[in-house]
Design a protein around this motif. Structure first.
Motif, PDB file in Angstrom:
ATOM      1  N   GLU A 285       0.863  -1.554  -0.052  1.00  0.00           N
ATOM      2  CA  GLU A 285      -0.059   0.246  -0.679  1.00  0.00           C
ATOM      3  C   GLU A 285       0.846   1.447  -0.387  1.00  0.00           C
ATOM      4  O   GLU A 285       0.230   2.425  -0.241  1.00  0.00           O
ATOM      5  CB  GLU A 285      -0.791  -0.309   1.092  1.00  0.00           C
ATOM      6  CG  GLU A 285      -0.405   0.024   2.481  1.00  0.00           C
ATOM      7  CD  GLU A 285       0.277  -1.710   2.890  1.00  0.00           C
ATOM      8  OE1 GLU A 285      -0.183  -1.437   4.237  1.00  0.00           O
ATOM      9  OE2 GLU A 285      -0.079  -2.469   1.831  1.00  0.00           O
ATOM     10  N   ASP A 286       2.420   1.406   0.640  1.00  0.00           N
ATOM     11  CA  ASP A 286       3.105   2.697   0.127  1.00  0.00           C
ATOM     12  C   ASP A 286       3.366   3.018  -1.701  1.00  0.00           C
ATOM     13  O   ASP A 286       3.816   3.590  -1.899  1.00  0.00           O
ATOM     14  CB  ASP A 286       4.830   1.822   0.734  1.00  0.00           C
ATOM     15  CG  ASP A 286       3.805   1.751   2.200  1.00  0.00           C
ATOM     16  OD1 ASP A 286       3.368   2.225   2.484  1.00  0.00           O
ATOM     17  OD2 ASP A 286       5.761   1.647   2.802  1.00  0.00           O
ATOM     18  N   HIS A 287       3.178   2.071  -2.243  1.00  0.00           N
ATOM     19  CA  HIS A 287       2.663   2.265  -3.764  1.00  0.00           C
ATOM     20  C   HIS A 287       1.723   1.746  -4.106  1.00  0.00           C
ATOM     21  O   HIS A 287       1.700   1.624  -5.089  1.00  0.00           O
ATOM     22  CB  HIS A 287       3.871   1.058  -4.189  1.00  0.00           C
ATOM     23  CG  HIS A 287       5.264   0.637  -4.174  1.00  0.00           C
ATOM     24  ND1 HIS A 287       6.391   1.568  -4.240  1.00  0.00           N
ATOM     25  CD2 HIS A 287       5.631  -0.002  -2.869  1.00  0.00           C
ATOM     26  CE1 HIS A 287       7.234   1.436  -3.757  1.00  0.00           C
ATOM     27  NE2 HIS A 287       7.104   0.915  -2.565  1.00  0.00           N
ATOM     28  N   ALA A 288       0.344   2.493  -3.087  1.00  0.00           N
ATOM     29  CA  ALA A 288      -0.585   2.392  -4.196  1.00  0.00           C
ATOM     30  C   ALA A 288      -0.936   2.977  -5.369  1.00  0.00           C
ATOM     31  O   ALA A 288      -1.582   2.246  -6.415  1.00  0.00           O
ATOM     32  CB  ALA A 288      -2.045   2.634  -3.117  1.00  0.00           C
ATOM     33  N   GLU A 289      -0.423   4.169  -5.350  1.00  0.00           N
ATOM     34  CA  GLU A 289      -0.806   5.619  -6.417  1.00  0.00           C
ATOM     35  C   GLU A 289      -0.340   4.205  -8.224  1.00  0.00           C
ATOM     36  O   GLU A 289      -1.051   4.636  -9.072  1.00  0.00           O
ATOM     37  CB  GLU A 289       0.237   6.352  -6.185  1.00  0.00           C
ATOM     38  CG  GLU A 289       0.016   7.241  -7.763  1.00  0.00           C
ATOM     39  CD  GLU A 289       0.529   8.966  -6.982  1.00  0.00           C
ATOM     40  OE1 GLU A 289       0.438   9.571  -8.007  1.00  0.00           O
ATOM     41  OE2 GLU A 289       0.915   9.331  -6.081  1.00  0.00           O
ATOM     42  N   ASP A 290       0.552   4.122  -7.697  1.00  0.00           N
ATOM     43  CA  ASP A 290       1.839   3.284  -8.822  1.00  0.00           C
ATOM     44  C   ASP A 290       1.042   1.640  -9.416  1.00  0.00           C
ATOM     45  O   ASP A 290       0.448   1.406  -9.952  1.00  0.00           O
ATOM     46  CB  ASP A 290       2.980   3.053  -8.481  1.00  0.00           C
ATOM     47  CG  ASP A 290       3.503   4.018  -9.055  1.00  0.00           C
ATOM     48  OD1 ASP A 290       3.329   4.746  -8.920  1.00  0.00           O
ATOM     49  OD2 ASP A 290       4.781   4.418  -7.858  1.00  0.00           O
ATOM     50  N   PHE A 291       0.452   1.033  -7.844  1.00  0.00           N
ATOM     51  CA  PHE A 291      -0.418  -0.200  -7.902  1.00  0.00           C
ATOM     52  C   PHE A 291      -1.459  -0.995  -7.596  1.00  0.00           C
ATOM     53  O   PHE A 291      -1.799  -2.037  -7.752  1.00  0.00           O
ATOM     54  CB  PHE A 291       0.861  -1.298  -7.151  1.00  0.00           C
ATOM     55  CG  PHE A 291       2.303  -1.293  -7.254  1.00  0.00           C
ATOM     56  CD1 PHE A 291       2.870  -0.779  -8.695  1.00  0.00           C
ATOM     57  CD2 PHE A 291       3.007  -1.345  -6.014  1.00  0.00           C
ATOM     58  CE1 PHE A 291       4.327  -0.722  -9.375  1.00  0.00           C
ATOM     59  CE2 PHE A 291       4.686  -1.290  -6.572  1.00  0.00           C
ATOM     60  CZ  PHE A 291       5.212  -0.891  -7.630  1.00  0.00           C
ATOM     61  N   ALA A 292      -1.879   0.216  -7.585  1.00  0.00           N
ATOM     62  CA  ALA A 292      -4.033  -0.120  -7.311  1.00  0.00           C
ATOM     63  C   ALA A 292      -4.168  -0.463  -8.630  1.00  0.00           C
ATOM     64  O   ALA A 292      -5.569  -1.042  -8.168  1.00  0.00           O
ATOM     65  CB  ALA A 292      -4.023   1.232  -6.388  1.00  0.00           C
ATOM     66  N   ALA A 293      -4.438   0.081 -10.334  1.00  0.00           N
ATOM     67  CA  ALA A 293      -5.096  -0.459 -10.977  1.00  0.00           C
ATOM     68  C   ALA A 293      -4.599  -1.604 -11.588  1.00  0.00           C
ATOM     69  O   ALA A 293      -5.248  -1.893 -11.970  1.00  0.00           O
ATOM     70  CB  ALA A 293      -4.532   0.959 -12.101  1.00  0.00           C
ATOM     71  N   PRO A 294      -3.049  -1.923 -11.367  1.00  0.00           N
ATOM     72  CA  PRO A 294      -3.092  -3.473 -12.049  1.00  0.00           C
ATOM     73  C   PRO A 294      -3.872  -4.456 -10.978  1.00  0.00           C
ATOM     74  O   PRO A 294      -3.571  -5.245 -11.533  1.00  0.00           O
ATOM     75  CB  PRO A 294      -1.232  -3.234 -11.879  1.00  0.00           C
ATOM     76  CG  PRO A 294      -1.200  -2.267 -11.946  1.00  0.00           C
ATOM     77  CD  PRO A 294      -1.735  -1.573 -11.380  1.00  0.00           C
ATOM     78  N   PHE A 295      -3.507  -4.192 -10.231  1.00  0.00           N
ATOM     79  CA  PHE A 295      -4.239  -5.084  -9.221  1.00  0.00           C
ATOM     80  C   PHE A 295      -5.960  -5.153  -8.830  1.00  0.00           C
ATOM     81  O   PHE A 295      -6.276  -5.854  -8.524  1.00  0.00           O
ATOM     82  CB  PHE A 295      -3.371  -5.175  -7.510  1.00  0.00           C
ATOM     83  CG  PHE A 295      -2.170  -5.356  -7.097  1.00  0.00           C
ATOM     84  CD1 PHE A 295      -2.406  -7.438  -6.997  1.00  0.00           C
ATOM     85  CD2 PHE A 295      -1.114  -4.855  -8.078  1.00  0.00           C
ATOM     86  CE1 PHE A 295      -0.986  -7.859  -7.196  1.00  0.00           C
ATOM     87  CE2 PHE A 295       0.035  -6.226  -7.966  1.00  0.00           C
ATOM     88  CZ  PHE A 295       0.230  -7.395  -6.837  1.00  0.00           C
TER      89      PHE A 295
END
Length: 205
Positions: free
Chosen positions: A81-91
């Motif tokens: 979740e520290d990278h939510a901005e980068d990884f939320a969409a792919p997941f």
């Protein structure tokens, strides 16, 4: 020919030791990621900004490999979740909650220090840290390059067998996109990175 480095210690760095190592980690990232398949033309100023998150994330881990006092390799990780901005969409379509996942970020080791099992020790330490945080999954992403890329070295062997041995498998359709400047380009371009995932509750062979 570069002299072989003997890794005498692998340890988790925290506090003042972590802070003192970050410039060396930045230099390692620039050196190792310049090679195939990342071809990253990095700079120290950007790296220092990027690595600042390891000072500020309570759940971050930095694992260092040392040849005597010299840092010759490093592996990092943070709560996903520290990278939510980068990884939320792919997941988004996977049904997996970011709060259940630990993200293994870079794993960089100088060529002269390879062949000593350090890659496994890096994963062991980060996965142990993930379990201590109560995470069920461990994930990382790897850049995708076309087989006919002009800078692909002859005889290059991808790390897929090593990752599968660790219990990881690619997540279909879960692709991140990052921009950086390749060593053969004048400007930044988009790069696709495939996510791999392991269930930490499942033993590996």
């Amino acid at each position: 020919m570069t002299a072989k480095a003997t890794v005498t210690e692998v340890r988790v760095l925290t506090g003042a030791a972590l802070d003192a190592a970050l410039d060396d980690v930045a230099r390692l990232r620039i050196a190792v990621f310049r090679d195939w398949p990342y071809l990253y033309d990095g700079d120290l100023a950007y790296e220092r900004t990027y690595l600042e998150s390891y000072r500020t994330s309570a759940g971050a881990v930095l694992v260092g490999a040392f040849d005597g006092p010299r840092l010759v390799g490093a592996a990092t990780g943070t709560p996903m979740e520290d990278h939510a901005e980068d990884f939320a969409a792919p997941f988004a379509a996977t049904g997996l909650a970011l709060q259940d996942i630990f993200y293994c970020a870079e794993s960089v080791l100088l060529p002269e220090a390879r062949g000593q099992g350090i890659g496994h020790r890096f994963f062991d330490a980060r996965e142990a840290h993930a379990r201590a945080l109560g995470r069920r999954y461990s994930a990382f992403c790897a850049v995708q390059r076309p087989a006919d890329h002009p800078l692909r070295p002859a005889g290059y062997a991808p790390l897929d067998p090593f990752w599968r041995k660790r219990g990881y498998a690619p997540l279909d359709g879960v692709i991140a996109c990052f921009r950086w400047r390749d060593v053969d380009r004048d400007t930044q371009t988009d790069h696709a990175l495939q996510f791999w995932l392991r269930d930490l509750d499942t033993d590996i062979a």
